[in-house]
Design a protein around this motif. Structure first.
Motif, PDB file in Angstrom:
ATOM      1  N   LYS A  95       0.824  -1.211   0.000  1.00 27.64           N
ATOM      2  CA  LYS A  95       0.000   0.000   0.000  1.00 27.64           C
ATOM      3  C   LYS A  95       0.859   1.262   0.000  1.00 27.64           C
ATOM      4  CE  LYS A  95      -3.904  -2.103  -0.083  1.00 27.64           C
ATOM      5  NZ  LYS A  95      -4.797  -1.984  -1.266  1.00 27.64           N
ATOM      6  N   ALA A  96       1.986   1.227   0.695  1.00 32.34           N
ATOM      7  CA  ALA A  96       2.890   2.380   0.700  1.00 32.34           C
ATOM      8  C   ALA A  96       3.438   2.626  -0.702  1.00 32.34           C
ATOM      9  CB  ALA A  96       4.028   2.146   1.692  1.00 32.34           C
ATOM     10  N   GLU A  97       3.774   1.546  -1.408  1.00 31.34           N
ATOM     11  CA  GLU A  97       4.285   1.678  -2.773  1.00 31.34           C
ATOM     12  C   GLU A  97       3.221   2.235  -3.719  1.00 31.34           C
ATOM     13  OE1 GLU A  97       7.602  -1.929  -2.809  1.00 31.34           O
ATOM     14  OE2 GLU A  97       5.578  -2.282  -3.578  1.00 31.34           O
ATOM     15  N   GLN A  98       1.965   1.968  -3.408  1.00 33.69           N
ATOM     16  CA  GLN A  98       0.867   2.481  -4.221  1.00 33.69           C
ATOM     17  C   GLN A  98       0.467   3.903  -3.828  1.00 33.69           C
ATOM     18  OE1 GLN A  98      -2.302  -0.394  -3.766  1.00 33.69           O
ATOM     19  NE2 GLN A  98      -1.033  -2.082  -4.512  1.00 33.69           N
ATOM     20  N   GLY A  99       1.101   4.421  -2.763  1.00 31.10           N
ATOM     21  CA  GLY A  99       0.787   5.766  -2.319  1.00 31.10           C
ATOM     22  C   GLY A  99      -0.534   5.879  -1.583  1.00 31.10           C
ATOM     23  N   GLN A 100      -0.940   4.792  -0.938  1.00 27.46           N
ATOM     24  CA  GLN A 100      -2.203   4.784  -0.188  1.00 27.46           C
ATOM     25  C   GLN A 100      -1.901   4.689   1.309  1.00 27.46           C
ATOM     26  OE1 GLN A 100      -5.012   1.742  -1.327  1.00 27.46           O
ATOM     27  NE2 GLN A 100      -6.302   2.084   0.467  1.00 27.46           N
ATOM     28  N   PRO A 101      -1.890   5.795   2.022  1.00 28.80           N
ATOM     29  CA  PRO A 101      -1.535   5.771   3.444  1.00 28.80           C
ATOM     30  C   PRO A 101      -2.627   5.237   4.359  1.00 28.80           C
ATOM     31  CG  PRO A 101      -2.122   7.991   2.794  1.00 28.80           C
ATOM     32  CD  PRO A 101      -2.145   7.168   1.549  1.00 28.80           C
ATOM     33  N   ALA A 102      -3.902   5.373   3.973  1.00 31.28           N
ATOM     34  CA  ALA A 102      -5.003   4.968   4.843  1.00 31.28           C
ATOM     35  C   ALA A 102      -6.121   4.335   4.033  1.00 31.28           C
ATOM     36  CB  ALA A 102      -5.527   6.172   5.624  1.00 31.28           C
ATOM     37  N   ARG A 103      -7.043   3.711   4.726  1.00 27.69           N
ATOM     38  CA  ARG A 103      -8.137   3.009   4.057  1.00 27.69           C
ATOM     39  C   ARG A 103      -9.025   3.983   3.276  1.00 27.69           C
ATOM     40  NH1 ARG A 103     -12.907   3.250   7.348  1.00 27.69           N
ATOM     41  NH2 ARG A 103     -12.481   4.149   9.414  1.00 27.69           N
ATOM     42  N   THR A 104      -9.622   3.449   2.230  1.00 27.69           N
ATOM     43  CA  THR A 104     -10.506   4.255   1.383  1.00 27.69           C
ATOM     44  C   THR A 104     -11.950   3.774   1.473  1.00 27.69           C
ATOM     45  OG1 THR A 104     -10.014   2.800  -0.501  1.00 27.69           O
ATOM     46  CG2 THR A 104      -8.667   4.788  -0.248  1.00 27.69           C
ATOM     47  N   GLY A 105     -12.207   2.840   2.376  1.00 29.99           N
ATOM     48  CA  GLY A 105     -13.556   2.323   2.538  1.00 29.99           C
ATOM     49  C   GLY A 105     -13.812   1.921   3.967  1.00 29.99           C
ATOM     50  N   SER A 106     -14.701   0.967   4.153  1.00 34.56           N
ATOM     51  CA  SER A 106     -15.062   0.498   5.484  1.00 34.56           C
ATOM     52  C   SER A 106     -13.882  -0.182   6.167  1.00 34.56           C
ATOM     53  CB  SER A 106     -16.230  -0.481   5.397  1.00 34.56           C
ATOM     54  OG  SER A 106     -16.454  -1.126   6.633  1.00 34.56           O
ATOM     55  N   LEU A 107     -13.836  -0.089   7.475  1.00 37.84           N
ATOM     56  CA  LEU A 107     -12.772  -0.733   8.244  1.00 37.84           C
ATOM     57  C   LEU A 107     -12.818  -2.246   8.098  1.00 37.84           C
ATOM     58  CD1 LEU A 107     -10.444  -0.376  10.283  1.00 37.84           C
ATOM     59  CD2 LEU A 107     -12.133  -0.505  12.127  1.00 37.84           C
ATOM     60  N   LEU A 108     -14.003  -2.782   7.820  1.00 39.47           N
ATOM     61  CA  LEU A 108     -14.167  -4.224   7.676  1.00 39.47           C
ATOM     62  C   LEU A 108     -13.805  -4.717   6.274  1.00 39.47           C
ATOM     63  CD1 LEU A 108     -17.532  -4.725   9.612  1.00 39.47           C
ATOM     64  CD2 LEU A 108     -15.196  -4.949  10.473  1.00 39.47           C
ATOM     65  N   ASP A 109     -13.574  -3.801   5.367  1.00 36.77           N
ATOM     66  CA  ASP A 109     -13.197  -4.168   4.005  1.00 36.77           C
ATOM     67  C   ASP A 109     -11.677  -4.145   3.886  1.00 36.77           C
ATOM     68  OD1 ASP A 109     -12.947  -4.636   1.337  1.00 36.77           O
ATOM     69  OD2 ASP A 109     -14.274  -3.012   0.674  1.00 36.77           O
ATOM     70  N   PHE A 110     -11.049  -5.308   4.094  1.00 32.35           N
ATOM     71  CA  PHE A 110      -9.590  -5.394   4.094  1.00 32.35           C
ATOM     72  C   PHE A 110      -8.988  -4.981   2.757  1.00 32.35           C
ATOM     73  CE2 PHE A 110     -10.790  -8.972   7.083  1.00 32.35           C
ATOM     74  CZ  PHE A 110     -10.620  -8.200   8.225  1.00 32.35           C
ATOM     75  N   ARG A 111      -9.740  -5.169   1.680  1.00 32.05           N
ATOM     76  CA  ARG A 111      -9.198  -4.855   0.361  1.00 32.05           C
ATOM     77  C   ARG A 111      -8.930  -3.362   0.189  1.00 32.05           C
ATOM     78  NH1 ARG A 111     -13.901  -7.416  -3.102  1.00 32.05           N
ATOM     79  NH2 ARG A 111     -14.995  -6.210  -1.494  1.00 32.05           N
TER      80      ARG A 111
END
Length: 216
Positions: free
Chosen positions: A91-107
């Motif tokens: 996720k760091a390599e993709q530039g995504q620091p935090a979740r973009t959806g529900s906390l229960l959605d691991f994807r």
């Protein structure tokens, strides 16, 4: 027209913001430092085997007090934490620091959520090691009881300190995602080199587990 298009393409990448997997001084410096840490632990292993060879009867008696199934479960917890850590790296390599959806959605988790999970598993490992120390103390095995006690606590204790250092690093990496408005290349690099360290302490513990708990 084609020449102008190709010449302007690189400008789409922000200055100084190349691929996070590109070798840089931070990554190289971390690997060199880990190489020195490897030599340190190699010295501890050499001490352990040398002292064990001079006191085989003591080792035969003291290793019977080890709770191998308990240590195996604790080892599995640390190994799994490295899996979570690697997902955080992706996720760091993709530039995504935090979740973009529900906390229960691991994807849709980002680096922060995976690193928090890594921290939890690492903290459980350290707590498990402290509980094991308590049991060993109860059976009369302390760092100054005999040669076995000294080597057991020195080898596992130094590793425990390294794990604790990794947990502190995770807190710093996670904290920066809350204080920064945008996720930069520098922050991604910091997250990635922290994973180098975490995988290192994981591999070292696997070697310690086989040496102390299985090669009795």
């Amino acid at each position: 027209m084609a020449t102008a298009t190709s010449a302007s393409a690189p400008s789409a990448i922000p200055t100084g913001h190349g691929p996070v997997t590109r070798p840089n001084m931070t990554a190289v410096g971390t690997m060199v430092w880990l190489a020195s840490e490897l030599m340190f632990f190699a010295g501890l292993f050499a001490m352990y085997f040398t002292i064990r060879s001079t006191a085989p009867d003591l080792w035969h008696d003291r290793t019977s007090h080890l709770n191998v199934p308990y240590a195996a479960v604790n080892t599995l917890i640390l190994v799994i934490s490295s899996v979570w850590c690697q997902w955080g790296v992706f996720k760091a390599e993709q530039g995504q620091p935090a979740r973009t959806g529900s906390l229960l959605d691991f994807r849709k988790w980002g680096m922060r959520e995976w690193y928090v999970l890594t921290y939890i598993f690492g903290a459980i490992f350290v707590a498990g090691q402290v509980m094991e120390y308590s049991e060993m103390f109860g059976e009369g095995i302390s760092i100054n009881s005999d040669a076995y006690g000294s080597m057991f606590y020195i080898t596992t204790g130094f590793h425990g300190l390294h794990v604790t250092g990794g947990l502190i690093a995770f807190l710093l990496i996670i904290g920066r995602t809350f204080t920064s408005r945008r996720y930069t290349h520098h922050q991604a690099t910091g997250a990635i080199v922290t994973s180098y360290y975490w995988h290192f302490v994981d591999v070292v513990w696997i070697a310690l587990f086989f040496t102390i708990y299985l090669l009795k």
